[in-house]
Enzyme design. Sequence first.
Site, PDB file in Angstrom:
ATOM      1  N   LYS A   3       0.850  -1.193   0.000  1.00  0.00           N
ATOM      2  CA  LYS A   3       0.000   0.000   0.000  1.00  0.00           C
ATOM      3  C   LYS A   3       0.880   1.236   0.000  1.00  0.00           C
ATOM      4  CE  LYS A   3      -3.789   2.369   2.369  1.00  0.00           C
ATOM      5  NZ  LYS A   3      -4.701   2.378   3.546  1.00  0.00           N
ATOM      6  N   HIS A  44      -3.631   4.689  -1.305  1.00  0.00           N
ATOM      7  CA  HIS A  44      -4.403   5.689  -0.563  1.00  0.00           C
ATOM      8  C   HIS A  44      -4.429   6.937  -1.444  1.00  0.00           C
ATOM      9  CE1 HIS A  44      -5.128   8.520   2.910  1.00  0.00           C
ATOM     10  NE2 HIS A  44      -4.436   9.309   2.105  1.00  0.00           N
ATOM     11  N   HIS A  64     -10.277   5.066  -0.759  1.00  0.00           N
ATOM     12  CA  HIS A  64     -10.978   6.324  -0.456  1.00  0.00           C
ATOM     13  C   HIS A  64     -11.573   6.956  -1.719  1.00  0.00           C
ATOM     14  CE1 HIS A  64      -9.128   5.768   3.402  1.00  0.00           C
ATOM     15  NE2 HIS A  64      -7.913   6.007   2.919  1.00  0.00           N
ATOM     16  N   ASP A 138     -12.228   1.265   6.171  1.00  0.00           N
ATOM     17  CA  ASP A 138     -11.233   2.037   6.917  1.00  0.00           C
ATOM     18  C   ASP A 138     -11.362   1.765   8.410  1.00  0.00           C
ATOM     19  OD1 ASP A 138      -8.974   3.603   6.674  1.00  0.00           O
ATOM     20  OD2 ASP A 138     -10.031   5.500   6.910  1.00  0.00           O
TER      21      ASP A 138
END
Length: 223
Positions: A3, A44, A64, A138
């Site tokens: 990530k 992200h 997101h 999340d």
Amino acid sequence: MIKVCATGGVFSRGDTPGQQQLTEEELRAIADEAHMQGLRVAAHAHGASGINAAIRAGIDTIEHASLLDDESIKLAKARKRPVWFSMDIKNTDYTQAEGKKNGELEENIRKDREIGQIQRDNFRKANQAGVRMLFGSDAGVMPHKMVPQQFAVMVEYGMTPLQAIQAATRNASEALGRNDVGEIQVGRYGDLVAYDGDPLQDVRVLERPVAVVKGGELVPRDH
């Protein structure tokens, strides 16, 4: 899985959610190296420039995706290697209600307040356009026990109950390149959650599990 942070964040101090933090060339290098090792890459990314750079670079999932734009949707739908949007549209309810009490910085609460509804509206827009969607909570920003409440929010913002369930099961396994989870089939892990009711009629049934089976074994209630 790897990530990376393609943009600034909401609950990170001193940056801006829309601010791009890695170039497209850097993101492409990360994706290429990871894919050679058989790994998936999550980015992200709140801001459109970071989202779009990540999609063009070959990143597998966009976490997101709050400030996506029309170009984001166009790129996501056109890309040959599937890309998935993982949009956490429940946790704002918790962070706005409990953030100050939990000691969260006012700066972060403000960013969360400014971006929350925009993300929800963009969730509806992306889903209606046919972008591949995941259930991303999340969790940790909100308590894990609240995670099932997101199903109802996903339905409120345009998904059918079946689409919301598939986002958390079939779609998630496909996004991770897994063929041993995500569906009820012979040869897959026996990980099941049982409910008393039909979630296709009332998706809030998913907030009230009556049994959990892990690897084919019933998990005791006191766990």
